[in-house]
Design a protein around this motif. Sequence first.
Motif, mmCIF file in Angstrom:
data_model
loop_
_atom_site.group_PDB
_atom_site.id
_atom_site.type_symbol
_atom_site.label_atom_id
_atom_site.label_comp_id
_atom_site.label_asym_id
_atom_site.label_seq_id
_atom_site.Cartn_x
_atom_site.Cartn_y
_atom_site.Cartn_z
ATOM 1 N N UNK A 79 1.922 12.233 -1.184
ATOM 2 C CA UNK A 79 2.601 12.587 -2.430
ATOM 3 C C UNK A 79 4.114 12.375 -2.375
ATOM 4 N N UNK A 80 4.700 12.484 -1.178
ATOM 5 C CA UNK A 80 6.164 12.424 -1.068
ATOM 6 C C UNK A 80 6.672 10.993 -0.924
ATOM 7 N N UNK A 81 7.962 10.823 -1.231
ATOM 8 C CA UNK A 81 8.613 9.511 -1.145
ATOM 9 C C UNK A 81 9.754 9.549 -0.119
ATOM 10 N N UNK A 140 0.811 -1.219 0.000
ATOM 11 C CA UNK A 140 0.000 0.000 0.000
ATOM 12 C C UNK A 140 0.851 1.277 0.000
ATOM 13 N N UNK A 141 2.165 1.141 0.244
ATOM 14 C CA UNK A 141 3.071 2.294 0.181
ATOM 15 C C UNK A 141 3.993 2.248 -1.042
ATOM 16 N N UNK A 142 4.052 1.093 -1.694
ATOM 17 C CA UNK A 142 5.024 0.900 -2.777
ATOM 18 C C UNK A 142 4.504 1.470 -4.097
ATOM 19 N N UNK A 143 5.389 2.164 -4.793
ATOM 20 C CA UNK A 143 5.046 2.742 -6.099
ATOM 21 C C UNK A 143 5.907 2.074 -7.163
ATOM 22 N N UNK A 144 5.280 1.299 -8.025
ATOM 23 C CA UNK A 144 6.036 0.533 -9.016
ATOM 24 C C UNK A 144 6.791 1.417 -9.995
ATOM 25 N N UNK A 145 6.225 2.576 -10.323
ATOM 26 C CA UNK A 145 6.861 3.437 -11.331
ATOM 27 C C UNK A 145 8.200 3.998 -10.853
ATOM 28 N N UNK A 146 8.366 4.126 -9.532
ATOM 29 C CA UNK A 146 9.616 4.682 -8.982
ATOM 30 C C UNK A 146 10.434 3.654 -8.198
ATOM 31 N N UNK A 147 9.838 2.514 -7.880
ATOM 32 C CA UNK A 147 10.447 1.495 -7.008
ATOM 33 C C UNK A 147 10.720 2.018 -5.596
ATOM 34 N N UNK A 148 9.985 3.056 -5.193
ATOM 35 C CA UNK A 148 10.174 3.650 -3.868
ATOM 36 C C UNK A 148 8.915 3.514 -3.021
ATOM 37 N N UNK A 149 9.066 3.769 -1.729
ATOM 38 C CA UNK A 149 7.933 3.762 -0.807
ATOM 39 C C UNK A 149 7.450 5.189 -0.577
ATOM 40 N N UNK A 150 6.129 5.370 -0.548
ATOM 41 C CA UNK A 150 5.561 6.658 -0.163
ATOM 42 C C UNK A 150 5.824 6.897 1.329
#
Length: 332
Positions: free
Chosen positions: A224-226, A202-212
């Motif tokens: 919005x921030x990572x 629920x925090x992972x963003x596939x497009x950036x490979x980062x966690x929100x």
Amino acid sequence: TLRQGILSQIHQPIFTNRNYEGLATTVKIIQDIFQGYDAKHTEKILDVLSSAKNGKTNSLHDAKKYLNELMFLTNQLSLFPANIETELKKWTLNLLQQVKSFRDELFRVAPWIDLLPVPQNLSELNDLDKIPTPNDIRDHSESFLKAIALYLQTEQDATTIEWLTKTRECISKAISIADERIHLADQLAHQCEELSDVEYDFLYEKSTNLLRIGYNVEEQRKDNSYYDLLASEARLGIFVAISQGKLPQESWFALGRLLTNSGGDPILLSWSGSMFEYLMPQLVMPSYENTLLYQTNIATVKRQIEYGAQREVPWGISESGYNTVDANLNYQ
């Protein structure tokens, strides 16, 4: 990490030189505060601690002797005049409590310590003087009980019989305590394992490979921030998640590596330049010389020492030293 640490405790001796080192650290704090007071008692305590560390390190009898001596000297240290500084009194009482807690713990886990040394004619029980681990007490005490039973069958001396009977009672009590400790360690280790099983989806963003940074439950949306800097505590979360197979290895390489310069030393940027961002992950993560992170940590500490000297403030600055709230008293 905590799980492994807890499980290792059952195989660690119940008392080691690290206990003495902890006491020595407290004594040195007291010496720093003393300034102008008679410090001869602290020197005596440090002498005893030095002898203890250099003496027979695996003997219960010796540990008891040194702790009793330290109790006596620390009690003398705590007999203050009425005008003694509050800080000095506080640390001296801390030392007294520290010695007392070590001593109480030793007497509780190895209750036969008060019956030592072992009488000369009972050589089969000489190993009772060795400082055991909780695992030793649970798994190897049966051999002592068997030896005691054999001695009791042939022994005629009333004093020796009384010693053997009391020792048998103490060993039985110690086995029960060791069982409790080991069971508790297993329970805590299991809880650690359960609590470390985190879902990151629920925090992972596939497009950036980062966690929100977080998730707004009321609005049902990701923030919005990572967490996107390598030089921050984020790297610890990413490291663990990758090791558990919860995040791809690409997440590590997606963490930002923005550089700044400090007196010729390149330093990775963190969010706020705080010590915990740079150093806290290193408490449990591997560190390799000649890497950017290793170089950054050294340069950051060096820069903070310089900053502290320039401003005449302590260095080692982290966010715990930051105290600002908004109009609604929300911590900033």
